[in-house]
Design a protein around this motif. Structure first.
Motif, mmCIF file in Angstrom:
data_model
loop_
_atom_site.group_PDB
_atom_site.id
_atom_site.type_symbol
_atom_site.label_atom_id
_atom_site.label_comp_id
_atom_site.label_asym_id
_atom_site.label_seq_id
_atom_site.Cartn_x
_atom_site.Cartn_y
_atom_site.Cartn_z
ATOM 1 N N MET A 1 0.806 -1.318 -0.178
ATOM 2 C CA MET A 1 0.064 -0.111 -0.103
ATOM 3 C C MET A 1 0.906 1.111 -0.073
ATOM 4 S SD MET A 1 -2.839 -0.636 2.835
ATOM 5 C CE MET A 1 -1.950 -1.747 3.953
ATOM 6 N N LYS A 2 0.540 2.280 -0.634
ATOM 7 C CA LYS A 2 1.150 3.630 -0.704
ATOM 8 C C LYS A 2 0.217 4.713 -0.341
ATOM 9 C CE LYS A 2 4.925 2.593 -3.582
ATOM 10 N NZ LYS A 2 5.127 2.039 -4.928
ATOM 11 N N LEU A 3 -0.118 5.011 0.938
ATOM 12 C CA LEU A 3 -1.050 5.730 1.207
ATOM 13 C C LEU A 3 -0.493 6.980 1.997
ATOM 14 C CD1 LEU A 3 -3.291 3.371 3.243
ATOM 15 C CD2 LEU A 3 -3.727 4.313 0.928
ATOM 16 N N ILE A 4 -1.388 8.132 1.782
ATOM 17 C CA ILE A 4 -1.237 9.103 2.738
ATOM 18 C C ILE A 4 -2.402 9.356 3.810
ATOM 19 C CG2 ILE A 4 -1.383 11.746 3.159
ATOM 20 C CD1 ILE A 4 -0.214 11.898 0.093
ATOM 21 N N LEU A 5 -2.116 9.311 5.019
ATOM 22 C CA LEU A 5 -3.071 9.413 6.382
ATOM 23 C C LEU A 5 -3.054 10.808 6.566
ATOM 24 C CD1 LEU A 5 -1.873 6.317 8.226
ATOM 25 C CD2 LEU A 5 -3.866 6.582 6.807
ATOM 26 N N LEU A 6 -4.286 11.457 6.519
ATOM 27 C CA LEU A 6 -4.512 12.844 6.960
ATOM 28 C C LEU A 6 -5.362 13.005 7.980
ATOM 29 C CD1 LEU A 6 -3.529 15.177 4.900
ATOM 30 C CD2 LEU A 6 -5.859 15.184 3.812
ATOM 31 N N GLY A 7 -5.176 13.903 8.764
ATOM 32 C CA GLY A 7 -6.203 13.857 9.984
ATOM 33 C C GLY A 7 -5.545 14.929 10.838
ATOM 34 N N ALA A 8 -6.490 15.581 11.843
ATOM 35 C CA ALA A 8 -6.095 16.280 12.885
ATOM 36 C C ALA A 8 -5.178 15.400 13.796
ATOM 37 C CB ALA A 8 -7.200 16.920 13.504
ATOM 38 N N PRO A 9 -4.350 16.196 14.649
ATOM 39 C CA PRO A 9 -3.359 15.533 15.613
ATOM 40 C C PRO A 9 -4.661 14.727 16.660
ATOM 41 C CG PRO A 9 -3.099 17.925 15.530
ATOM 42 C CD PRO A 9 -4.086 17.750 14.664
ATOM 43 N N GLY A 10 -4.219 13.527 16.834
ATOM 44 C CA GLY A 10 -5.098 12.872 17.620
ATOM 45 C C GLY A 10 -6.254 11.951 16.736
ATOM 46 N N ALA A 11 -6.412 12.012 15.681
ATOM 47 C CA ALA A 11 -7.291 11.532 14.704
ATOM 48 C C ALA A 11 -6.925 9.797 14.780
ATOM 49 C CB ALA A 11 -7.235 11.903 13.215
ATOM 50 N N GLY A 12 -5.908 9.521 15.044
ATOM 51 C CA GLY A 12 -5.234 7.955 14.947
ATOM 52 C C GLY A 12 -4.334 7.715 13.864
ATOM 53 N N LYS A 13 -3.940 8.628 13.233
ATOM 54 C CA LYS A 13 -3.065 8.225 12.129
ATOM 55 C C LYS A 13 -1.884 7.284 12.541
ATOM 56 C CE LYS A 13 -1.615 12.576 11.428
ATOM 57 N NZ LYS A 13 -2.442 13.305 12.368
ATOM 58 N N GLY A 14 -1.361 7.357 13.577
ATOM 59 C CA GLY A 14 -0.386 6.472 13.849
ATOM 60 C C GLY A 14 -0.819 5.308 14.383
ATOM 61 N N THR A 15 -1.935 5.039 14.927
ATOM 62 C CA THR A 15 -2.368 3.830 15.309
ATOM 63 C C THR A 15 -3.025 3.158 13.994
ATOM 64 O OG1 THR A 15 -3.314 4.756 17.435
ATOM 65 C CG2 THR A 15 -4.560 2.594 16.724
ATOM 66 N N VAL A 16 -3.318 3.711 13.140
ATOM 67 C CA VAL A 16 -3.951 3.171 12.010
ATOM 68 C C VAL A 16 -2.837 2.561 11.233
ATOM 69 C CG1 VAL A 16 -4.972 3.803 9.916
ATOM 70 C CG2 VAL A 16 -6.038 4.301 11.786
ATOM 71 N N ALA A 17 -1.674 3.566 10.871
ATOM 72 C CA ALA A 17 -0.559 3.075 10.508
ATOM 73 C C ALA A 17 0.110 1.984 10.961
ATOM 74 C CB ALA A 17 0.590 4.302 10.253
ATOM 75 N N ASN A 18 0.256 1.676 12.127
ATOM 76 C CA ASN A 18 0.904 0.476 12.862
ATOM 77 C C ASN A 18 -0.029 -0.533 12.493
ATOM 78 O OD1 ASN A 18 3.003 0.919 14.435
ATOM 79 N ND2 ASN A 18 1.595 2.200 15.912
ATOM 80 N N MET A 19 -1.462 -0.693 12.645
ATOM 81 C CA MET A 19 -2.157 -1.903 12.232
ATOM 82 C C MET A 19 -1.915 -2.152 10.721
ATOM 83 S SD MET A 19 -5.402 -0.369 14.521
ATOM 84 C CE MET A 19 -6.630 -1.824 14.015
ATOM 85 N N LEU A 20 -1.998 -1.173 9.732
ATOM 86 C CA LEU A 20 -1.742 -1.361 8.399
ATOM 87 C C LEU A 20 -0.324 -2.045 8.077
ATOM 88 C CD1 LEU A 20 -3.482 1.933 6.681
ATOM 89 C CD2 LEU A 20 -4.386 -0.662 6.793
ATOM 90 N N SER A 21 0.458 -1.756 8.786
ATOM 91 C CA SER A 21 1.850 -1.742 8.434
ATOM 92 C C SER A 21 1.990 -3.483 8.794
ATOM 93 C CB SER A 21 2.955 -1.235 9.321
ATOM 94 O OG SER A 21 3.990 -1.771 9.599
#
Ligand code: ADP
Ligand code: ZN
Length: 215
Positions: A1-21
């Motif tokens: 996957m090649k994705l950009i995760l967009l969202g406010a601080p605290g939207a969960g970008k890091g958590t989602v990226a961890n799970m996808l990875s």
């Protein structure tokens, strides 16, 4: 996957990226993590970035582009990457586009994590981060087993310097002013996928679906 995760601080970008990875081996690239590591090590980059970060301001585009130009060329990007916290301004998005074109690469999607402001505020004030491996905890919903100690690596789990109420409020303002317009930018490119991000599990399911990854 090649994705950009967009969202406010605290939207969960890091958590989602961890799970996808963990699903397909795409590497999570967080400009925030890279910058915090540089600050901790006291490198030139760290010294330049520290003041902006503490205040909740953005680090200048040219510093970020310098980091990302190198980072995206590294070998581990061949399996895909999840951009977490980058791009964060229109100039960064434009320069990323030029860079990808030059590299002959195309993103699968830009995922916009949509979360109500009250949820964001609650998440940020209760969030704790491991200073060694960047694992994310929450004092209410996901505390480490031993207070202040990372379950994953034994590192120190703390509240980030920029997670005081004042800096959080400034980060949200900066987000609305500088980063939120990226949704419109990628919408025009036909790449935007907006998901309700109150639940990170639901976000991951929606992305898997979109990218054709079986459960
Ligand atoms: P969050 O998404 O939770 O706000 P990050 O860890 O992504 O936090 O970023 C922390 C800080 O690092 C930001 O407030 C900003 O100062 C800096 N930073 C990270 N990524 C960028 C970027 N792409 N452009 C400018 N500054 C950035
Ligand atoms: Zn850790």
């Amino acid at each position: 996957m090649k994705l950009i995760l967009l969202g406010a601080p605290g939207a969960g970008k890091g958590t989602v990226a961890n799970m996808l990875s963990e699903i397909d081996g795409s590497v999570q690239i967080s400009t925030g993590d890279i910058l915090r590591a540089a600050v901790k090590e006291g490198t030139e980059l760290g010294k330049k970035a520290e003041g902006f970060m503490k205040a909740g301001d953005l680090v200048p585009d040219e510093l970020i582009m310098g980091i990302m130009k190198e980072r995206l060329k590294e070998d581990d990007c061949k399996n895909g990457y999840l951009l977490d916290g980058f791009p964060r301004t229109i100039p960064q998005a434009e320069q990323l586009q030029a860079m990808l074109e030059e590299m002959g690469e195309k993103l699968d999607a830009v995922v916009n994590l949509d979360v109500p402001r009250d949820v964001i505020l609650d998440r940020l004030t209760t969030r704790r981060t491991c200073t060694s491996c960047n694992a994310i905890y929450n004092v209410k919903s996901k505390p480490p087993k031993v207070e202040g100690v990372c379950d994953e690596c034994g590192g120190e789990v703390v509240q980030r310097d920029d997670e005081t109420e004042e800096a959080i409020s400034s980060r949200l303002d900066v987000y609305n002013e500088k980063t939120a317009p990226l949704a419109g930018f990628y919408e025009k490119e036909g790449m935007l996928m907006t998901v309700n991000a109150t639940s990170s599990d639901a976000v991951v399911a929606a992305i898997k679906d979109k990218c054709g990854l079986a459960a």
